[in-house]
Enzyme design. Sequence first.
Site, PDB file in Angstrom:
ATOM      1  N   ASN A  75       0.871  -1.182   0.000  1.00  0.00           N
ATOM      2  CA  ASN A  75       0.000   0.000   0.000  1.00  0.00           C
ATOM      3  C   ASN A  75       0.906   1.228   0.000  1.00  0.00           C
ATOM      4  OD1 ASN A  75      -1.809   2.028   0.476  1.00  0.00           O
ATOM      5  ND2 ASN A  75      -2.317   1.415   2.568  1.00  0.00           N
ATOM      6  N   TRP A  76       0.982   1.872  -1.162  1.00  0.00           N
ATOM      7  CA  TRP A  76       1.906   3.005  -1.285  1.00  0.00           C
ATOM      8  C   TRP A  76       1.319   4.297  -0.731  1.00  0.00           C
ATOM      9  CZ3 TRP A  76       4.245   2.297  -6.926  1.00  0.00           C
ATOM     10  CH2 TRP A  76       4.969   1.087  -6.942  1.00  0.00           C
ATOM     11  N   LYS A  77       0.069   4.275  -0.342  1.00  0.00           N
ATOM     12  CA  LYS A  77      -0.603   5.461   0.220  1.00  0.00           C
ATOM     13  C   LYS A  77      -0.431   6.661  -0.728  1.00  0.00           C
ATOM     14  CE  LYS A  77       0.139   3.460   4.708  1.00  0.00           C
ATOM     15  NZ  LYS A  77       0.002   3.604   6.137  1.00  0.00           N
ATOM     16  N   GLU A 118      -5.361  -5.476  10.336  1.00  0.00           N
ATOM     17  CA  GLU A 118      -4.421  -4.382  10.545  1.00  0.00           C
ATOM     18  C   GLU A 118      -4.716  -3.698  11.873  1.00  0.00           C
ATOM     19  OE1 GLU A 118      -2.435  -3.061   6.699  1.00  0.00           O
ATOM     20  OE2 GLU A 118      -4.140  -1.774   7.014  1.00  0.00           O
ATOM     21  N   SER A 151       3.367  -2.373  10.259  1.00  0.00           N
ATOM     22  CA  SER A 151       4.810  -2.349  10.492  1.00  0.00           C
ATOM     23  C   SER A 151       5.512  -3.652  10.121  1.00  0.00           C
ATOM     24  CB  SER A 151       5.104  -1.947  11.949  1.00  0.00           C
ATOM     25  OG  SER A 151       4.641  -0.633  12.190  1.00  0.00           O
ATOM     26  N   HIS A 166      -9.557   0.733   4.807  1.00  0.00           N
ATOM     27  CA  HIS A 166      -8.285   0.993   5.505  1.00  0.00           C
ATOM     28  C   HIS A 166      -8.553   1.924   6.695  1.00  0.00           C
ATOM     29  CE1 HIS A 166      -4.216   2.311   6.350  1.00  0.00           C
ATOM     30  NE2 HIS A 166      -3.800   1.265   5.679  1.00  0.00           N
ATOM     31  N   GLY A 225       2.855  -1.261   4.255  1.00  0.00           N
ATOM     32  CA  GLY A 225       2.870   0.160   3.937  1.00  0.00           C
ATOM     33  C   GLY A 225       4.294   0.624   3.666  1.00  0.00           C
ATOM     34  N   GLY A 226       4.918   1.212   4.673  1.00  0.00           N
ATOM     35  CA  GLY A 226       6.238   1.847   4.523  1.00  0.00           C
ATOM     36  C   GLY A 226       7.272   0.983   3.810  1.00  0.00           C
ATOM     37  N   GLU A 262      -6.993   4.346   7.846  1.00  0.00           N
ATOM     38  CA  GLU A 262      -6.793   5.782   7.598  1.00  0.00           C
ATOM     39  C   GLU A 262      -8.036   6.398   6.956  1.00  0.00           C
ATOM     40  OE1 GLU A 262      -3.033   5.470   5.531  1.00  0.00           O
ATOM     41  OE2 GLU A 262      -2.047   4.958   7.413  1.00  0.00           O
ATOM     42  N   GLY A 268       2.214   2.044  10.704  1.00  0.00           N
ATOM     43  CA  GLY A 268       3.126   3.177  10.591  1.00  0.00           C
ATOM     44  C   GLY A 268       3.816   3.546  11.892  1.00  0.00           C
TER      45      GLY A 268
HETATM   46  C1  PEP Z   1      -0.801   0.040   5.922  1.00  0.00           C
HETATM   47  O1  PEP Z   1      -0.883   1.222   5.686  1.00  0.00           O
HETATM   48  O2  PEP Z   1      -1.692  -0.721   5.487  1.00  0.00           O
HETATM   49  C2  PEP Z   1       0.330  -0.447   6.686  1.00  0.00           C
HETATM   50  C3  PEP Z   1       0.275  -1.671   7.127  1.00  0.00           C
HETATM   51  O3  PEP Z   1       1.365   0.434   6.909  1.00  0.00           O
HETATM   52  P1  PEP Z   1       2.783   0.115   7.604  1.00  0.00           P
HETATM   53  O4  PEP Z   1       3.286  -1.190   6.997  1.00  0.00           O
HETATM   54  O5  PEP Z   1       3.649   1.266   7.241  1.00  0.00           O
HETATM   55  O6  PEP Z   1       2.555  -0.038   9.051  1.00  0.00           O
END
Ligand code: PEP
Length: 255
Positions: free
Chosen positions: A9-11, A170, A212, A98, A233-234, A100, A176
């Site tokens: 997920n590149w957001k 999640e 994470s 998600h 994500g990251g 967010e 994050g």
């Molecule tokens: C996400 O945004 O779905 C996510 C899991 O982010 P991160 O891996 O950065 O925690």
Amino acid sequence: MRTRIIAGNWKMNTTPDEASALVAEIVSSSTVQQAPLSVRIVVCPPYLSLSSAIQSSVGSHVVIGAQNCHHEEKGAYTGEVSPVVLHGMGVKYVIVGHSERRRDQFENNELVGRKAARALACGLTPIICVGETLDEREDDITTDVIGTQIRLITSAAGEDVIKGSVIAYEPVWAIGTGRAATPIQAQDVHAFIRSELHIFGAQDVPILYGGSVTDENASTLFTCRDIDGALVGGASLKASSFCAIIEAASGVHGR
Ligand code: PEP
């Protein structure tokens, strides 16, 4: 055997050119070229970078997902994006619910269920996100919260839609933050989700862990019986760390 999926997920990151370059780097890595077909690799760039990402992925093992879609096919919804259009472009997956978007756009479970249903009807595979906040975990109501999310999403979407979807667990406190759930914490919730899915015959739906995930913790998480991959994500924004996570999933025998 359940499908394993590693989804990035590149957001709100990557311009069209950056997305094209990052997909090209992922596609050309030896890890991706040698990954078993039983491991699906998905990347989800922002809307305006979907087209260039799709072009860079053509002929490869990597498929493209979107980060959201509308719950209707078309109509008077200014600024929204239809799942029909996403499918027509060559998008295969879409993330719905998600945390967010639940936090910033106030999306609730009923809307998430309607989005999932519309996405599936339009030929996309929904990746449906569920998860508890830190307060909810500390209050020891994690399974109540997630059970409620699954029931409300299922009643809005229909049981058959859940059977055609992917679930991403999640925990909100892990996204994050650099503080991933431990394999025991994640496995406990994944087993609970699988038992809930079993009630309506959806026990073989892949359940991804997200929060994470890194190239350092992925392989231990993937040894857990009910973890079928990751939503990342990251660590999906760098080809080297994303490919290392794919490699960790490629070494795990299917279940
Ligand atoms: C996400 O945004 O779905 C996510 C899991 O982010 P991160 O891996 O950065 O925690």
